[in-house]
Design a protein around this motif. Structure first.
Motif, PDB file in Angstrom:
ATOM      1  N   GLY A 183       1.051  -1.189  -0.061  1.00 38.43           N
ATOM      2  CA  GLY A 183      -0.271   0.069   0.614  1.00 38.43           C
ATOM      3  C   GLY A 183       0.698   0.678  -0.506  1.00 38.43           C
ATOM      4  O   GLY A 183       0.076   2.318   0.360  1.00 38.43           O
ATOM      5  N   ASN A 184       2.422   1.250  -0.896  1.00 38.13           N
ATOM      6  CA  ASN A 184       2.952   2.174  -0.607  1.00 38.13           C
ATOM      7  C   ASN A 184       2.874   3.449  -1.688  1.00 38.13           C
ATOM      8  O   ASN A 184       3.727   4.416  -2.286  1.00 38.13           O
ATOM      9  N   GLY A 185       1.755   3.119  -2.943  1.00 37.33           N
ATOM     10  CA  GLY A 185       2.375   2.966  -4.072  1.00 37.33           C
ATOM     11  C   GLY A 185       2.984   2.425  -5.595  1.00 37.33           C
ATOM     12  O   GLY A 185       3.045   2.678  -6.348  1.00 37.33           O
ATOM     13  N   TYR A 186       3.700   1.621  -5.073  1.00 39.09           N
ATOM     14  CA  TYR A 186       4.434   0.923  -5.725  1.00 39.09           C
ATOM     15  C   TYR A 186       4.530  -0.312  -5.309  1.00 39.09           C
ATOM     16  O   TYR A 186       5.442  -1.321  -5.576  1.00 39.09           O
ATOM     17  N   ASP A 187       2.729  -1.423  -5.294  1.00 38.43           N
ATOM     18  CA  ASP A 187       3.224  -2.305  -5.164  1.00 38.43           C
ATOM     19  C   ASP A 187       3.130  -3.260  -6.652  1.00 38.43           C
ATOM     20  O   ASP A 187       2.292  -2.560  -7.490  1.00 38.43           O
ATOM     21  N   GLU A 188       3.960  -4.273  -6.991  1.00 44.04           N
ATOM     22  CA  GLU A 188       4.200  -4.657  -7.923  1.00 44.04           C
ATOM     23  C   GLU A 188       4.306  -6.806  -7.397  1.00 44.04           C
ATOM     24  O   GLU A 188       5.226  -6.722  -6.672  1.00 44.04           O
ATOM     25  N   PHE A 189       3.285  -7.596  -8.013  1.00 43.84           N
ATOM     26  CA  PHE A 189       3.997  -8.283  -7.536  1.00 43.84           C
ATOM     27  C   PHE A 189       2.750  -9.626  -9.181  1.00 43.84           C
ATOM     28  O   PHE A 189       3.139  -8.931 -10.284  1.00 43.84           O
ATOM     29  N   ALA A 190       3.708 -10.713  -9.337  1.00 45.91           N
ATOM     30  CA  ALA A 190       3.423 -11.583 -10.705  1.00 45.91           C
ATOM     31  C   ALA A 190       2.563 -12.007 -10.545  1.00 45.91           C
ATOM     32  O   ALA A 190       1.612 -12.454  -9.971  1.00 45.91           O
ATOM     33  N   ALA A 191       1.704 -11.731 -11.978  1.00 47.64           N
ATOM     34  CA  ALA A 191       0.184 -12.432 -11.678  1.00 47.64           C
ATOM     35  C   ALA A 191       0.324 -14.063 -12.457  1.00 47.64           C
ATOM     36  O   ALA A 191      -0.914 -15.174 -12.927  1.00 47.64           O
ATOM     37  N   GLU A 192       1.656 -13.938 -13.263  1.00 51.54           N
ATOM     38  CA  GLU A 192       1.875 -15.325 -14.269  1.00 51.54           C
ATOM     39  C   GLU A 192       2.958 -15.267 -13.453  1.00 51.54           C
ATOM     40  O   GLU A 192       3.923 -14.625 -14.228  1.00 51.54           O
ATOM     41  N   THR A 193       3.678 -16.474 -13.693  1.00 53.44           N
ATOM     42  CA  THR A 193       5.246 -16.737 -13.333  1.00 53.44           C
ATOM     43  C   THR A 193       5.436 -18.037 -14.945  1.00 53.44           C
ATOM     44  O   THR A 193       4.798 -19.313 -14.919  1.00 53.44           O
ATOM     45  N   GLY A 194       6.724 -18.006 -15.753  1.00 55.57           N
ATOM     46  CA  GLY A 194       6.884 -18.816 -16.589  1.00 55.57           C
ATOM     47  C   GLY A 194       7.983 -20.041 -16.153  1.00 55.57           C
ATOM     48  O   GLY A 194       7.870 -19.937 -14.797  1.00 55.57           O
ATOM     49  N   PRO A 195       8.242 -21.005 -17.213  1.00 53.35           N
ATOM     50  CA  PRO A 195       9.431 -21.717 -16.325  1.00 53.35           C
ATOM     51  C   PRO A 195      11.291 -20.879 -15.887  1.00 53.35           C
ATOM     52  O   PRO A 195      10.897 -19.719 -16.646  1.00 53.35           O
ATOM     53  N   ASP A 196      11.323 -21.633 -15.006  1.00 51.71           N
ATOM     54  CA  ASP A 196      12.475 -20.997 -14.078  1.00 51.71           C
ATOM     55  C   ASP A 196      14.001 -21.349 -15.694  1.00 51.71           C
ATOM     56  O   ASP A 196      13.365 -22.371 -16.481  1.00 51.71           O
ATOM     57  N   ILE A 197      14.035 -20.071 -15.824  1.00 48.53           N
ATOM     58  CA  ILE A 197      15.377 -20.094 -16.716  1.00 48.53           C
ATOM     59  C   ILE A 197      17.235 -19.949 -16.068  1.00 48.53           C
ATOM     60  O   ILE A 197      17.572 -20.114 -17.010  1.00 48.53           O
TER      61      ILE A 197
END
Length: 245
Positions: A183-197
């Protein structure tokens, strides 16, 4: 004397008949000229070959943002085409221009101390970035995309695989996915993650591994003074498992 003459004549005539019967008759001569055709049913009228049904060009109505590519789908949800982020920038931009109905604005950006020169391609609600890495260096996929609006081009919707669209409630999606919300105005997260590279970063401090070293679809909730209408945006590909500056 007359009877002998008559008898001799009869004998000679009979011999002629016998000899004639022993000689084969020549075959009937073959007909000459054009033979008269036999009567037959009237020929059927010529029917032109049936043309195959024309296949209409599929119409893209939705862009689904995936970790390593964009899925272009039609109104039935079928995938019409895929645009890989590893495609050459000119190929990627031309294909997206066809979908969005026109060419982008192009802006060249100089390099800096911590980044390479890059080219920015912009349409309303869409940005494509092509960073110009030197030969021999490839730290990520070739291009990256950002969508700031839920509808782009000619009524084409944009969403993640969950159906989240730019401008939707990012905090609600974070809760659904079990992601921490600051809630600090800079939230970011993964909605979908692909295979490990690659291997995940290991922390000597607490003995844990970090985020997956993989391409992902990022949902960001950033405050933008330049456009207050922009709240949550979708970006890809974004690797949460490596450091960024």
């Amino acid at each position: 004397m007359e009877r002998r003459t008559t008898g001799l004549a009869i004998l000679l005539f009979t011999a002629v008949l016998v000899l004639t019967a022993c000689v084969p008759s020549p075959p009937d001569p073959k007909p000459t000229g054009t033979p008269t055709p036999h009567a037959s049913a009237a020929p059927s009228e010529s029917v032109p070959p049936t043309e195959p049904d024309a296949v209409a060009d599929p119409v893209v109505t939705r862009i689904v943002v995936r970790p390593e590519l964009l899925e272009l789908t039609d109104s039935a949800g079928a995938v019409v085409d895929e645009l890989s982020y590893d495609a050459e920038a000119v190929v990627f931009v031309d294909a997206l221009s066809n979908v969005l109905g026109g060419p982008p604005d192009v802006e060249e950006r100089p390099g800096g101390h911590e980044w390479f020169p890059w080219t920015k391609y912009s349409w309303p609600g869409v940005v494509v970035v092509d960073d110009h890495e030197p030969d021999g260096i490839s730290s990520d996929m070739n291009v990256a995309v950002e969508f700031t609006h839920p509808v782009v081009g000619d009524e084409i919707s944009v969403a993640t695989v969950q159906g989240f669209r730019p401008g939707d409630d990012a905090q609600a999606l974070a809760a659904e996915l079990g992601e921490t919300w600051h809630g600090n105005g800079y939230d970011e997260f993964a909605a979908e993650t692909g295979p490990d590279i690659g291997e995940r970063a290991y922390s000597e401090w607490d003995g844990t591994y970090g985020e997956a070293n993989a391409n992902a679809v990022a949902v960001s909730h950033w405050s933008r003074e330049s456009d207050p209408t922009v709240t949550s945006v979708i970006r890809a590909p974004w690797n949460f498992g490596i450091g960024h500056v």
